[in-house]
Design a protein around this motif. Structure first.
Motif, short mmCIF file in Angstrom:
data_model
loop_
_atom_site.label_atom_id
_atom_site.label_comp_id
_atom_site.label_asym_id
_atom_site.label_seq_id
_atom_site.Cartn_x
_atom_site.Cartn_y
_atom_site.Cartn_z
N ILE A 132 0.78 -1.07 0.16
CA ILE A 132 0.08 0.06 0.05
C ILE A 132 0.93 1.24 -0.26
CG2 ILE A 132 -1.88 1.23 1.42
CD1 ILE A 132 -2.66 -1.40 2.69
N ALA A 134 -7.61 5.59 5.09
CA ALA A 134 -7.63 4.72 3.92
C ALA A 134 -6.29 3.59 3.87
CB ALA A 134 -7.73 5.27 2.63
N THR A 185 -7.27 -0.24 4.65
CA THR A 185 -6.74 -1.30 3.44
C THR A 185 -5.97 -2.19 4.07
OG1 THR A 185 -7.41 0.61 1.91
CG2 THR A 185 -6.04 -1.40 1.19
N THR A 232 -3.23 4.44 -2.49
CA THR A 232 -4.22 5.25 -1.89
C THR A 232 -4.32 7.00 -2.08
OG1 THR A 232 -2.78 5.34 0.28
CG2 THR A 232 -4.60 3.51 0.04
#
Length: 338
Positions: A156, A295, A299, A322
């Motif tokens: 991420i 987020a 996530t 993100t």
């Protein structure tokens, strides 16, 4: 004594199995029975035994968050958001800090096996691809941040190149032309990408890139930002704006600028990165790149949930990007009406 499932079932006039189905969120319960069970739960104050529930699910009930330093506000704020997201999945969070060294990152991950945790969210600074190959077999790992590591695990990040370009473009739009950068080890990982974005924005605007305007900080701390700003202001032609690779560096640079009698943003404008609370309440308040930390946390926890049996369909490693936004504040545009 604490209420039991049997107590709730007796009060609601249903079976213990029905109460268990409601508590565990199963959909196929008659609406009337669900209503009665929920009323009985509220009346008795029943609380599920999380440890027993995790044992039945084959889970430890813990995930880990591994970060370089909790004293860096970004990681402290992220930790709080991960804890909130994890609690929604009945997970507790073990938090480890590594000081960003390869040896400590390796030993920390090696010590966190499936007997202790169900998964780990890792913000590495120094790990190499071979480290992940050795350490990723025990539990699901989610890697945070941009790193030049090609490993088959969930990842991420925000688009650090575009984020840095956005920050520097903003400085250019305010009329700045001699724009400096302050960052830690700007030839590795996230810092390298932010440096690339800084340079790309200058190139697109037709501005020259000057090596003396890139100041390297030893760490991402306030004192390093202050020292780097001293170096920049000592140049024969000091900068009229500085893009800092995190908010703490910008706060340190702000301190040096004000001690030198410079006005921010009139004499020198500053932009940070991370959108921490400290920057929002500094004087002047700090313009910054704001990653969606909520987020990122949600996530990461969701990916671990899916990897630990919450998703029946196997899926390949995810590379999730993100969003971010530029938070424009007083350090680049001044106080409205002043």
């Amino acid at each position: 004594m604490a209420a039991t499932l049997k107590d709730v079932a007796t009060l609601a006039g249903v079976s213990v199995k029905t109460v268990s189905n409601v508590v565990n969120g199963y959909e196929f319960v008659k609406p009337e029975n669900r209503r009665r069970v929920e009323e009985a739960l509220a009346s008795t104050g029943y609380r599920p035994h999380v440890g027993a529930r995790n044992l039945r699910r084959g889970r430890t009930g813990f995930i880990a968050l591994v970060v370089p330093e909790l004293s860096i506000p970004y990681f402290g704020e992220l930790a709080g958001l991960v804890i909130t997201a994890a609690r929604a999945q009945d997970w507790n969070v073990l938090i480890e800090q590594t000081q960003g060294t390869r040896a400590q990152e390796r030993s920390t991950l090696a010590s966190l096996g499936p007997h202790m945790i169900d998964g780990a969210i890792v913000g590495p600074e120094a790990l190499e691809a071979e480290d992940f190959a050795e350490l990723a077999g025990g539990v699901p790992l989610v890697m945070l941040g941009e790193h030049a590591i090609d490993v088959p695990i969930d990842h991420i990040a925000i688009d650090n190149v575009l984020a840095a370009k956005t920050a520097v473009r903003h400085l250019i739009e305010t009329g700045r032309r001699r724009i400096a950068a302050i960052g830690q080890n700007p030839h590795r990982g996230t810092a390298a990408l932010r440096l690339a974005g800084y340079r790309a924005a200058l190139t697109e605007a037709g501005l020259p890139m000057r090596d003396e305007l890139v100041a390297t900080a030893m760490t991402y701390h306030r004192s390093d930002g202050a020292q780097a700003m001293e170096t920049l202001l000592a140049l024969p032609e000091p900068p009229d704006a500085v893009f800092c690779f995190n908010d703490l560096l910008a706060i340190g640079a702000l301190r040096t600028a004000t001690e030198r009698g410079l006005r921010v943003p009139e004499d020198v404008a500053l932009v940070g990165f991370d959108n921490t609370d400290e920057g929002a309440y500094s004087v002047p308040s700090l313009t910054t790149i704001a990653p969606d930390k909520g987020a990122i946390a949600r996530t990461a926890v969701e990916l671990i949930r899916r990897r630990t049996g919450g998703d029946d369909d196997p899926f390949p490693p995810q590379d999730v990007q993100t969003p971010f936004m530029l938070k424009v504040r007083e350090s680049t545009i001044g106080r409205p009406g002043v």
